[in-house]
Write a protein that holds these residues in place. Structure first.
Motif, PDB file in Angstrom:
ATOM      1  N   GLY A  87       0.807  -1.226   0.000  1.00 46.05           N
ATOM      2  CA  GLY A  87       0.000   0.000   0.000  1.00 46.05           C
ATOM      3  C   GLY A  87       0.835   1.268   0.000  1.00 46.05           C
ATOM      4  N   GLY A  88       2.158   1.124   0.023  1.00 45.12           N
ATOM      5  CA  GLY A  88       3.040   2.292   0.022  1.00 45.12           C
ATOM      6  C   GLY A  88       3.102   2.938  -1.356  1.00 45.12           C
ATOM      7  N   VAL A  89       3.751   4.105  -1.390  1.00 46.38           N
ATOM      8  CA  VAL A  89       3.779   4.896  -2.628  1.00 46.38           C
ATOM      9  C   VAL A  89       5.148   4.756  -3.300  1.00 46.38           C
ATOM     10  CG1 VAL A  89       3.705   7.240  -3.582  1.00 46.38           C
ATOM     11  CG2 VAL A  89       2.084   6.548  -1.783  1.00 46.38           C
ATOM     12  N   ALA A  90       5.111   4.354  -4.576  1.00 44.19           N
ATOM     13  CA  ALA A  90       6.343   4.254  -5.364  1.00 44.19           C
ATOM     14  C   ALA A  90       6.298   5.251  -6.507  1.00 44.19           C
ATOM     15  CB  ALA A  90       6.501   2.836  -5.898  1.00 44.19           C
ATOM     16  N   LEU A  91       7.392   5.971  -6.698  1.00 50.69           N
ATOM     17  CA  LEU A  91       7.537   6.885  -7.833  1.00 50.69           C
ATOM     18  C   LEU A  91       8.384   6.179  -8.881  1.00 50.69           C
ATOM     19  CD1 LEU A  91       6.507   8.876  -5.732  1.00 50.69           C
ATOM     20  CD2 LEU A  91       8.351  10.440  -6.355  1.00 50.69           C
ATOM     21  N   VAL A  92       7.809   5.973 -10.049  1.00 51.55           N
ATOM     22  CA  VAL A  92       8.536   5.237 -11.096  1.00 51.55           C
ATOM     23  C   VAL A  92       8.439   6.028 -12.402  1.00 51.55           C
ATOM     24  CG1 VAL A  92       8.715   3.043 -12.360  1.00 51.55           C
ATOM     25  CG2 VAL A  92       7.974   3.035  -9.969  1.00 51.55           C
ATOM     26  N   PRO A  93       9.568   6.215 -13.090  1.00 51.69           N
ATOM     27  CA  PRO A  93       9.521   6.970 -14.348  1.00 51.69           C
ATOM     28  C   PRO A  93       8.660   6.272 -15.392  1.00 51.69           C
ATOM     29  CG  PRO A  93      11.800   6.618 -13.628  1.00 51.69           C
ATOM     30  CD  PRO A  93      10.927   5.766 -12.756  1.00 51.69           C
ATOM     31  N   ALA A  94       7.847   7.079 -16.104  1.00 52.56           N
ATOM     32  CA  ALA A  94       6.993   6.509 -17.144  1.00 52.56           C
ATOM     33  C   ALA A  94       7.815   6.090 -18.354  1.00 52.56           C
ATOM     34  CB  ALA A  94       5.936   7.529 -17.550  1.00 52.56           C
ATOM     35  N   THR A  95       8.980   6.694 -18.521  1.00 51.49           N
ATOM     36  CA  THR A  95       9.715   6.462 -19.776  1.00 51.49           C
ATOM     37  C   THR A  95      11.117   5.904 -19.564  1.00 51.49           C
ATOM     38  OG1 THR A  95      10.534   8.712 -19.749  1.00 51.49           O
ATOM     39  CG2 THR A  95       8.519   8.311 -21.018  1.00 51.49           C
ATOM     40  N   SER A  96      11.303   5.067 -18.587  1.00 50.58           N
ATOM     41  CA  SER A  96      12.572   4.338 -18.555  1.00 50.58           C
ATOM     42  C   SER A  96      12.278   2.906 -19.018  1.00 50.58           C
ATOM     43  CB  SER A  96      13.231   4.411 -17.184  1.00 50.58           C
ATOM     44  OG  SER A  96      12.318   4.122 -16.180  1.00 50.58           O
ATOM     45  N   PRO A 130       6.539   2.760 -23.886  1.00 50.50           N
ATOM     46  CA  PRO A 130       5.712   3.949 -23.629  1.00 50.50           C
ATOM     47  C   PRO A 130       5.502   4.790 -24.884  1.00 50.50           C
ATOM     48  CG  PRO A 130       7.518   3.791 -22.036  1.00 50.50           C
ATOM     49  CD  PRO A 130       7.739   2.722 -23.041  1.00 50.50           C
ATOM     50  N   VAL A 131       4.332   5.448 -24.951  1.00 47.61           N
ATOM     51  CA  VAL A 131       3.999   6.247 -26.140  1.00 47.61           C
ATOM     52  C   VAL A 131       4.904   7.474 -26.272  1.00 47.61           C
ATOM     53  CG1 VAL A 131       1.595   5.534 -26.305  1.00 47.61           C
ATOM     54  CG2 VAL A 131       2.199   7.485 -24.851  1.00 47.61           C
ATOM     55  N   GLN A 132       5.571   7.843 -25.199  1.00 47.18           N
ATOM     56  CA  GLN A 132       6.495   8.990 -25.275  1.00 47.18           C
ATOM     57  C   GLN A 132       7.699   8.681 -26.164  1.00 47.18           C
ATOM     58  OE1 GLN A 132       5.174   7.724 -22.508  1.00 47.18           O
ATOM     59  NE2 GLN A 132       4.723   9.316 -20.992  1.00 47.18           N
ATOM     60  N   VAL A 133       7.937   7.402 -26.421  1.00 46.90           N
ATOM     61  CA  VAL A 133       9.054   7.014 -27.292  1.00 46.90           C
ATOM     62  C   VAL A 133       8.585   7.165 -28.742  1.00 46.90           C
ATOM     63  CG1 VAL A 133      10.558   5.104 -27.997  1.00 46.90           C
ATOM     64  CG2 VAL A 133       9.984   5.425 -25.570  1.00 46.90           C
ATOM     65  N   PRO A 134       9.277   8.003 -29.535  1.00 44.40           N
ATOM     66  CA  PRO A 134       8.806   8.204 -30.910  1.00 44.40           C
ATOM     67  C   PRO A 134       8.754   6.890 -31.690  1.00 44.40           C
ATOM     68  CG  PRO A 134      10.500   9.818 -30.325  1.00 44.40           C
ATOM     69  CD  PRO A 134      10.451   8.826 -29.203  1.00 44.40           C
ATOM     70  N   GLU A 135       7.737   6.793 -32.564  1.00 41.92           N
ATOM     71  CA  GLU A 135       7.557   5.589 -33.393  1.00 41.92           C
ATOM     72  C   GLU A 135       8.789   5.301 -34.248  1.00 41.92           C
ATOM     73  OE1 GLU A 135       5.420   3.261 -33.817  1.00 41.92           O
ATOM     74  OE2 GLU A 135       3.515   3.882 -32.934  1.00 41.92           O
ATOM     75  N   SER A 136       9.486   6.367 -34.643  1.00 46.58           N
ATOM     76  CA  SER A 136      10.601   6.201 -35.581  1.00 46.58           C
ATOM     77  C   SER A 136      11.934   5.990 -34.872  1.00 46.58           C
ATOM     78  CB  SER A 136      10.714   7.436 -36.469  1.00 46.58           C
ATOM     79  OG  SER A 136      11.198   8.518 -35.705  1.00 46.58           O
ATOM     80  N   LEU A 137      11.903   5.817 -33.544  1.00 47.13           N
ATOM     81  CA  LEU A 137      13.172   5.706 -32.805  1.00 47.13           C
ATOM     82  C   LEU A 137      13.775   4.303 -32.941  1.00 47.13           C
ATOM     83  CD1 LEU A 137      14.146   7.219 -29.415  1.00 47.13           C
ATOM     84  CD2 LEU A 137      14.428   4.748 -29.724  1.00 47.13           C
ATOM     85  N   VAL A 138      15.025   4.267 -33.353  1.00 49.25           N
ATOM     86  CA  VAL A 138      15.776   3.005 -33.411  1.00 49.25           C
ATOM     87  C   VAL A 138      16.902   3.104 -32.390  1.00 49.25           C
ATOM     88  CG1 VAL A 138      17.253   1.509 -34.817  1.00 49.25           C
ATOM     89  CG2 VAL A 138      15.242   2.617 -35.837  1.00 49.25           C
ATOM     90  N   ARG A 139      16.925   2.138 -31.475  1.00 51.51           N
ATOM     91  CA  ARG A 139      17.994   2.123 -30.478  1.00 51.51           C
ATOM     92  C   ARG A 139      19.132   1.246 -30.995  1.00 51.51           C
ATOM     93  NH1 ARG A 139      16.685  -0.967 -25.145  1.00 51.51           N
ATOM     94  NH2 ARG A 139      17.416  -2.677 -26.447  1.00 51.51           N
ATOM     95  N   LEU A 140      20.320   1.819 -31.007  1.00 56.28           N
ATOM     96  CA  LEU A 140      21.500   1.061 -31.428  1.00 56.28           C
ATOM     97  C   LEU A 140      22.334   0.771 -30.193  1.00 56.28           C
ATOM     98  CD1 LEU A 140      22.449   3.366 -34.447  1.00 56.28           C
ATOM     99  CD2 LEU A 140      21.571   1.025 -34.641  1.00 56.28           C
ATOM    100  N   SER A 141      22.582  -0.509 -29.938  1.00 54.61           N
ATOM    101  CA  SER A 141      23.525  -0.877 -28.876  1.00 54.61           C
ATOM    102  C   SER A 141      24.842  -1.194 -29.566  1.00 54.61           C
ATOM    103  CB  SER A 141      23.015  -2.092 -28.104  1.00 54.61           C
ATOM    104  OG  SER A 141      24.037  -2.530 -27.210  1.00 54.61           O
TER     105      SER A 141
END
Ligand SMILES: Cc1ncc(COP(=O)(O)O)c(C=O)c1O
Length: 385
Positions: free
Chosen positions: A100-109, A352-363
Motif C-alpha cells: 500500500g506504500g507509494v512508489a515513484l517510477v519513471p513513465a519512460t525508462s 511507452p507512447v512517449q518514445v517516438p515511433e521512428s526511434l531506433v535504439r543502437l547498442s
C-alpha cells in the motif's frame, strides 16, 4: 575471496574488474572460482560449525565472487545479491515498498520496470505515481508521502540524463528510499552510491556479462537491514541466479573495461556521423555537445555510454526499412553485448507512447567503427529509396 587484498581506492577500475572475485591465492588453487554444482552445502546448522551456505537457494558459493566484485565496483562494503534476471532484481527492489506504500517510477525508462510497477499497483500491492525525472520540480513535489523513488539514467531508450545528485538529495531529505538502475552506465561510468542512493540495480544480462549469452540481475545496497530484507525476499521468492550464469557474468566482467572503452568510443563517433546523415531527424547521445543531457552527463558520468538512439525522418516505416536493410548490425532486442544490435523500440507494444515511433535504439558493440558505419550508411540509403 581475496578482495580485501585490493583496496579499490588504490587501483583503477579497469584493474579491479580483472582482479576482484578471485579465490584465495594459494599454490595449486584454481585461478578462477569454480562453479559449485550443488543444491546444498555441508555444515548448515550443525554443531561442527555454522555457515551462511546451507541450501543453495539461501546462499551459493557460485554467486559469491560475482556479488563481491560488483559490490566493490559500486562502492558497497556489503556483498551484492545475484538474481535470475534483471527483472528479478527489479522485482526484488520494488518489494522494498511496503504494502500500500507509494512508489515513484519513471513513465519512460525501461518498459519492464514501469510495466511491473503498474501491475503491482493494479493488484493493490503499491500506489504508483508515474514521474518524469527530467522535470525536477514535479518529481520533487511527487515525493511527498512517498516510500521509494526509482531512477534510471541515462534512460532506456530515450537516453535522457537524470540529475541524480539533486533528486537523490531531495529524496533523502524527505526520507524516500532511492533505487537507481545503473544498467546502462555500469559502475565503471556511474556510481549511484556516491550520490547517496540506497539501492543499485543491474540487468547484468547487458554490459556486465557482455556477450548476449546469459540473463542475470544484481542488487547492491550499503545498508545491512535492507540487504537482510532482500536476502529474505530472494530466499522465499526463489528467483536465484544459476551457478553457470553467475560464472559467465563474472567472466564477462573481466573485460568490461576494455569492451566499454571500445564500444563507447565507437558510439561517440557514430553519433557524430549520424548527426550529419540524411534521413536521420534526431540523434540522441549524451556525448553530443548539443544533446539536452550533455552538461549533466559530463558532470555525472565517467563516459557517455555505448547506446545511441536515432529517429528516422520518414517515421515508423522508414525506421523499419532501415533496420531490415542492416547486414552487419543485427536486428534484435537487448543491449550491452559485443555485437551491435538495432531495434525500433515501439515495435514492442509495452514501450511507452512517449518514445517516438521512428526511434531506433543502437547498442554499439566492439566491431570496427568503419565497418559499422558502412553498414549503417548503406541501410540509411536503402531505407530512403
Ligand atoms: C535498464 C534495464 N533494466 C532492467 C532490465 C531487465 O533485465 P533482464 O532482461 O535481464 O531481465 C533491462 C532489460 O532490457 C534494462 O534495459
Amino acid at each position: 575471496m581475496n578482495d580485501s587484498a585490493h583496496p579499490l581506492s588504490a587501483i583503477d577500475p579497469s584493474t579491479a574488474v580483472v582482479s576482484l572475485g578471485r579465490p584465495p591465492r594459494e599454490v595449486g588453487a584454481a585461478l578462477n572460482p569454480p562453479i559449485a554444482l550443488a543444491s546444498t552445502f555441508v555444515g548448515w546448522d550443525t554443531p561442527d560449525g555454522d555457515t551462511d551456505r546451507g541450501y543453495a537457494r539461501f546462499a551459493n558459493a557460485s554467486w559469491e565472487p560475482l556479488e563481491a566484485a560488483v559490490a566493490a565496483l559500486e562502492g558497497s562494503p556489503l556483498p551484492a545479491l545475484a538474481y535470475a534476471s534483471g527483472m528479478a532484481a527489479v522485482s526484488a527492489a520494488l518489494s522494498l515498498v511496503p504494502v500500500g506504500g507509494v512508489a515513484l517510477v519513471p513513465a519512460t525508462s525501461y518498459n519492464g520496470t514501469i510495466g511491473l510497477a503498474r501491475s503491482l499497483a493494479e493488484a493493490g500491492a503499491l500506489r504508483l505515481r508515474e514521474i518524469d525525472p527530467c522535470d525536477i520540480e514535479a518529481t520533487v513535489a511527487a515525493m511527498d508521502g512517498a516510500d521509494l523513488i526509482w531512477l534510471e539514467s541515462p534512460t532506456n531508450p530515450l537516453l535522457e540524463v537524470v540529475d541524480l545528485p539533486r533528486l537523490i538529495g531531495a529524496a533523502r531529505e524527505r526520507g524516500v528510499r532511492t533505487v537507481v538502475d545503473n544498467t546502462f552506465s555500469t559502475p565503471l561510468r556511474q556510481r549511484p552510491f556516491e550520490h547517496g542512493a540506497d539501492v543499485v540495480v543491474h540487468s547484468a544480462t547487458k554490459f556486465i556479462a557482455g556477450h548476449s549469452d546469459v540473463l542475470l540481475g544484481i542488487v547492491a545496497t550499503r545498508d545491512a537491514e535492507t540487504r537482510a530484507r532482500l536476502v529474505a525476499q530472494r530466499t522465499l521468492h526463489g528467483a536465484i541466479a544459476g551457478p553457470f550464469e553467475a560464472w559467465l557474468a563474472l567472466r564477462g566482467l573481466r573485460t568490461l573495461s576494455l569492451r566499454l572503452d571500445r564500444a563507447e568510443a565507437t558510439a561517440g563517433e557514430l553519433a557524430r556521423r549520424l548527426s550529419a546523415a540524411s534521413g536521420v531527424s534526431r540523434v540522441r547521445y549524451p556525448g553530443l555537445p548539443d544533446d539536452p543531457g550533455h552538461a549533466l552527463a559530463t558532470a555525472q558520468l565517467d563516459g557517455y555510454g555505448a547506446l545511441v538512439s536515432i529517429e528516422l525522418a520518414g517515421g515508423a516505416d522508414h525506421a523499419d526499412a532501415f533496420v531490415r536493410a542492416l547486414r552487419l548490425v543485427t536486428p534484435a532486442t537487448s543491449l550491452g553485448g559485443v555485437e551491435t544490435l538495432a531495434e525500433r523500440r515501439r515495435r514492442q507494444t509495452s514501450e511507452p507512447v512517449q518514445v517516438p515511433e521512428s526511434l531506433v535504439r543502437l547498442s554499439i558493440g566492439i566491431e570496427h567503427v568503419d565497418d559499422l558505419w558502412a553498414d549503417i550508411s548503406q541501410a540509411l540509403e536503402a531505407a530512403a529509396r
